[in-house]
Design a protein around this motif. Structure first.
Motif, PDB file in Angstrom:
ATOM      1  N   HIS A  89      22.873 -31.563 -20.918  1.00 54.57           N
ATOM      2  CA  HIS A  89      23.685 -32.771 -20.966  1.00 54.57           C
ATOM      3  C   HIS A  89      24.773 -32.769 -19.882  1.00 54.57           C
ATOM      4  CE1 HIS A  89      21.670 -34.246 -24.478  1.00 54.57           C
ATOM      5  NE2 HIS A  89      21.984 -33.185 -25.199  1.00 54.57           N
ATOM      6  N   GLU A  90      25.184 -31.571 -19.465  1.00 58.29           N
ATOM      7  CA  GLU A  90      26.179 -31.486 -18.400  1.00 58.29           C
ATOM      8  C   GLU A  90      25.565 -31.799 -17.038  1.00 58.29           C
ATOM      9  OE1 GLU A  90      29.163 -28.151 -16.383  1.00 58.29           O
ATOM     10  OE2 GLU A  90      28.213 -27.777 -18.325  1.00 58.29           O
ATOM     11  N   ASN A  91      24.329 -31.322 -16.809  1.00 55.36           N
ATOM     12  CA  ASN A  91      23.675 -31.550 -15.512  1.00 55.36           C
ATOM     13  C   ASN A  91      22.170 -31.633 -15.731  1.00 55.36           C
ATOM     14  OD1 ASN A  91      22.779 -31.638 -12.867  1.00 55.36           O
ATOM     15  ND2 ASN A  91      24.238 -30.097 -12.140  1.00 55.36           N
ATOM     16  N   PRO A  92      21.653 -32.795 -16.127  1.00 57.93           N
ATOM     17  CA  PRO A  92      20.218 -32.927 -16.421  1.00 57.93           C
ATOM     18  C   PRO A  92      19.328 -32.599 -15.233  1.00 57.93           C
ATOM     19  CG  PRO A  92      21.449 -34.827 -17.239  1.00 57.93           C
ATOM     20  CD  PRO A  92      22.383 -34.047 -16.385  1.00 57.93           C
ATOM     21  N   GLU A  93      19.735 -33.003 -14.040  1.00 54.36           N
ATOM     22  CA  GLU A  93      18.887 -32.783 -12.868  1.00 54.36           C
ATOM     23  C   GLU A  93      18.731 -31.294 -12.572  1.00 54.36           C
ATOM     24  OE1 GLU A  93      17.212 -35.185 -11.679  1.00 54.36           O
ATOM     25  OE2 GLU A  93      18.250 -36.628 -12.967  1.00 54.36           O
ATOM     26  N   ALA A  94      19.805 -30.540 -12.722  1.00 51.91           N
ATOM     27  CA  ALA A  94      19.733 -29.096 -12.494  1.00 51.91           C
ATOM     28  C   ALA A  94      18.811 -28.433 -13.514  1.00 51.91           C
ATOM     29  CB  ALA A  94      21.131 -28.483 -12.561  1.00 51.91           C
ATOM     30  N   ALA A  95      18.893 -28.902 -14.765  1.00 47.17           N
ATOM     31  CA  ALA A  95      18.015 -28.347 -15.800  1.00 47.17           C
ATOM     32  C   ALA A  95      16.553 -28.645 -15.494  1.00 47.17           C
ATOM     33  CB  ALA A  95      18.401 -28.904 -17.166  1.00 47.17           C
ATOM     34  N   LEU A  96      16.277 -29.838 -15.005  1.00 48.17           N
ATOM     35  CA  LEU A  96      14.902 -30.199 -14.644  1.00 48.17           C
ATOM     36  C   LEU A  96      14.412 -29.358 -13.474  1.00 48.17           C
ATOM     37  CD1 LEU A  96      15.201 -34.071 -14.990  1.00 48.17           C
ATOM     38  CD2 LEU A  96      13.620 -32.632 -16.272  1.00 48.17           C
ATOM     39  N   ARG A  97      15.279 -29.142 -12.481  1.00 48.99           N
ATOM     40  CA  ARG A  97      14.875 -28.307 -11.333  1.00 48.99           C
ATOM     41  C   ARG A  97      14.605 -26.880 -11.770  1.00 48.99           C
ATOM     42  NH1 ARG A  97      19.056 -31.163  -8.721  1.00 48.99           N
ATOM     43  NH2 ARG A  97      20.464 -29.381  -9.046  1.00 48.99           N
ATOM     44  N   GLU A  98      15.431 -26.362 -12.667  1.00 51.42           N
ATOM     45  CA  GLU A  98      15.229 -24.990 -13.147  1.00 51.42           C
ATOM     46  C   GLU A  98      13.921 -24.853 -13.903  1.00 51.42           C
ATOM     47  OE1 GLU A  98      17.548 -21.653 -15.905  1.00 51.42           O
ATOM     48  OE2 GLU A  98      18.583 -23.474 -15.249  1.00 51.42           O
TER      49      GLU A  98
END
Length: 709
Positions: free
Chosen positions: A166-175
């Motif tokens: 929720h803090e950084n959705p795009e980073a979670a998706l990239r990971e």
């Protein structure tokens, strides 16, 4: 409910140092398998290693028996039924090599060989009641360990991951190596997984964790019941088992598995009935204490949010989804009654029968009988039913029982095998779909040691009957009737282990002829050699090359060619080659590059002919090539691919919509209109937001369909 203690089983002859260590090796595999469940059989290297080792253990057992003049074995109609079941799976897999995806078919069939081999080993190698209790204690300890993993996920890792997303959705998706724009179905599914609070431990699904916890919770409760039957007043005999059962039940509640709740209730009722039949009196104090514990557990679960109104209110919807799965699977079986769609083929074939309002493309029908019938045919399902019935009858029928010898020490080799299971799982972690980290291994091993040590008084003076083991297996079967997983070794292994232990505790080993032993040895050697050269070696080489393609991206094409050469049955190398050629075309469009893409994607389709997503992907790329080049051939190929996708997934609004747009680009108004109308109807039928068509696509379809729509 349980076998009478009549004549004792003949013990293994003195001076047989190998048998205990063969049993340790078998226990090692049973412990390690749930730690690395790998719920899929397409190409998991760690899963294949378990197959190889189980067959090797059978060969070593047969060689040991050959070397003795007084060799004995347990082998009867139950084993013949299971041999038939596994052989039928093999025939279904052989047929699927030509009609379906060959690599998943072959690998799935070998999983059945492995489970049957481990069942056979348990029957042959357990020769005393103390060994049986030691194995039960080890598996109860493993269930407690899985529960600890589940608690860690529920209270720590899942909230942490949700906060990070929720803090950084795009980073979670990239990971997670996922490329999904906002509003896409893939992104919605990822968000649903992240927002789910149910623990999974080492499994891929919360339902799988529940399926593992159910039988060993019942075994732990059975220990308490057996203590009541024996009127054991020493709390050290039953209290650790009660705490272990409570721990597993608490984790089971967190999974929110409704099928698990039903199964555990049936198992508890079975244990209570067994206790009464055995002549024990369940005191009012015990009933009150059990009721207080149950209410406390439920209230605590509600207090932390683990149980909410949706668990009850959504039960009807969950059952409705399963009825959809079962209805589609019955249609599949009706079309393929003899050999099914083939082992490992269910998910690909399921889309052809999937109802328009169905929620998802499932990997199994969430029912073990339909799962076997759908993938291997009605004869295989009947054979499985017959095996279950024979095992139940054998347990009820009075026969010989295992005994404890007064001079017998603790079976430390069983514990050694269990400890080796953790080390083995850590060692092969890099090959696994769900690797077990060093910290998790250490914590899990320590937890298991503590539980086993606490159960030691029961090990020395307690009791575990075939009836209790059968009740635990029955509870697991009830769970599998609504959750599925009979093809997943990490889940189904417990069922085979419980069945093998129940039979071992009620059967007397009989002399076995040299000819029969030679046949078993030859079969094991033949199976092992065939498996190594046709499955294990090529899959390992292929996976190594695929890993190198990810690391050495500049040499990816070379590594992908090596992977394809190593395992010609695997669809993954040509699929990755097709993606690579598509990336090349996007950078430098040319007819030659497009032809190479088509060669690779056609090869992929040959090796995965039931995949609607693959046909849709091919259509998407060909349609995009047409849009950029305006050439006619890519559009023709796109239309053909979308038509194939709609044939493989008739009730997908997305594929019909894409076909409608392709027909429109080709100037075929009537065809475009018919497909647009079908896509709109299917879009209206589905109630699932992640399966709805984008608004702009619906508008385009409505313009193609005309005013009447």
């Amino acid at each position: 409910m349980t076998a009478k203690r009549s004549r004792p089983v003949e013990r293994a002859p003195a001076g047989d140092p190998l048998r205990p260590w063969l049993l340790a090796g078998t226990v090692c595999l049973f412990v390690a398998r749930p730690l690395l469940p790998s719920e899929g059989t397409a190409g998991s290297s760690d899963a294949l290693l378990f197959v190889l080792l189980s067959v090797v253990l059978v060969a070593v057992w047969a060689l040991r028996v050959l070397q003795r003049s007084d060799g004995r074995a347990r082998f009867d109609i139950v084993d013949l039924t299971i041999v038939f079941l596994v052989a039928w799976q093999g025939v279904a897999a052989y047929l699927a090599i030509d009609t379906g995806a060959p690599r998943p078919a072959v690998n799935a069939a070998w999983q059945w060989v492995s489970l049957a081999a481990m069942f056979f080993l348990v029957r042959q190698l357990v020769t005393s009641a103390r060994e049986l209790r030691a194995i039960a204690a080890v598996m109860v300890a493993l269930a407690v360990t899985m529960s600890v993993f589940g608690f860690h996920q529920y209270f720590y890792s899942i909230p942490r991951d949700q906060a990070m997303f929720h803090e950084n959705p795009e980073a979670a998706l990239r990971e997670a190596h996922i490329s999904a724009p906002p509003g896409s179905r893939q992104r919605l599914l990822f968000e649903q997984r992240v927002n789910s609070s149910e623990p999974m431990a080492t499994f891929a699904l919360a339902n799988s964790l529940a399926a593992f916890l159910v039988p060993w919770s019942i075994v732990a409760l059975g220990i308490c019941a057996s203590a009541a039957v024996m009127r054991a007043r020493d709390a050290r005999v039953w209290l650790p088992a009660a705490i272990a059962a409570l721990t597993c039940l608490a984790c089971l509640v967190l999974t929110k598995s409704r099928s698990g709740f039903v199964a555990i209730a049936a198992g508890i009722a079975g244990v209570a009935l067994w206790t009464i039949v055995q002549g024990a009196v369940i005191s009012r104090r015990t009933l009150i204490a059990a009721a207080i514990i149950a209410v406390t557990l439920v209230v605590a679960a509600i207090g932390i949010g683990a149980l909410d109104r949706e668990v009850v209110s959504e039960a009807g919807k969950s059952l409705g989804y399963r009825l959809q799965y079962w209805q589609a699977t019955c249609a599949m079986i009706a079309d393929h009654p003899w050999f099914g769609c083939g082992p490992g083929q269910f998910q690909g074939c399921y889309t052809q029968y999937m109802l328009p309002e169905a929620s998802e493309t499932v990997a199994d029908p969430h029912n073990f009988l339909l799962e076997v019938g759908g993938t291997a045919g009605v004869p295989a399902a009947l054979a499985l039913l017959l095996a279950i019935g024979l095992i139940a009858w054998r347990v009820v029928k009075p026969q010989a029982a295992l005994i404890d010898e007064p001079t017998e020490d603790r079976p430390y080799y069983v514990y050694t095998g269990a400890g080796a299971g953790f080390v083995f799982a850590l060692f092969i972690g890099p090959l696994a779909t769900v690797p077990l980290g060093t910290a998790a291994c250490a914590i899990g091993l320590l937890t298991s040691v503590i539980v086993v040590a606490a159960l030691d008084p029961w090990l020395r003076s307690g009791r575990m009957t075939a009836g209790l083991l059968t009740i635990a297996a029955g509870a697991m079967l009830i769970n599998l009737l609504a959750s599925g997983g009979i093809n997943f070794a990490g889940v189904a292994g417990s069922l085979w282990l419980l069945s093998g232990l129940a039979l071992a505790s009620t059967e007397k080993a009989r002399p076995i002829s040299k000819l029969a032993t030679v046949a078993i040895f030859a079969l094991a050697i033949g199976l092992g050699g065939t498996f190594f050269y046709t499955v294990y070696s090529p899959v390992l080489a292929c996976n190594a090359a695929l890993d190198m393609a990810d690391v050495e991206t500049e040499q990816a094409e070379t590594h992908l060619r090596a992977a394809r050469a190593a395992d010609p049955l695997n669809a993954e190398p040509p699929k990755r080659m097709a993606v690579l050629e598509w990336l090349h075309w996007q950078s430098h469009p040319s007819a030659a590059t497009f032809d190479r893409f088509m060669t690779s994607i056609d090869e992929t389709e040959r090796l995965d002919p039931h995949s609607a997503p693959l046909a849709e992907l091919k259509g998407d790329i060909c349609h995009e090539v047409h849009r950029r080049t305006r050439e006619a051939r890519p559009l023709e190929l796109a239309i053909a691919s979308f038509e194939r996708a709609t044939a493989l997934y008739p009730n997908s609004g997305t594929t019909h919509a894409k076909l409608a747009l392709a027909w429109a680009d080709a100037g075929k108004t009537e065809q475009a209109r018919a497909e647009a109308v079908r896509a709109i109807v299917l879009n209206d039928l589905t109630r699932h937001s992640d399966q709805k068509l984008p608004a702009e696509m619906v508008e385009r379809l409505q313009s193609l369909a005309g005013p009447a729509n």
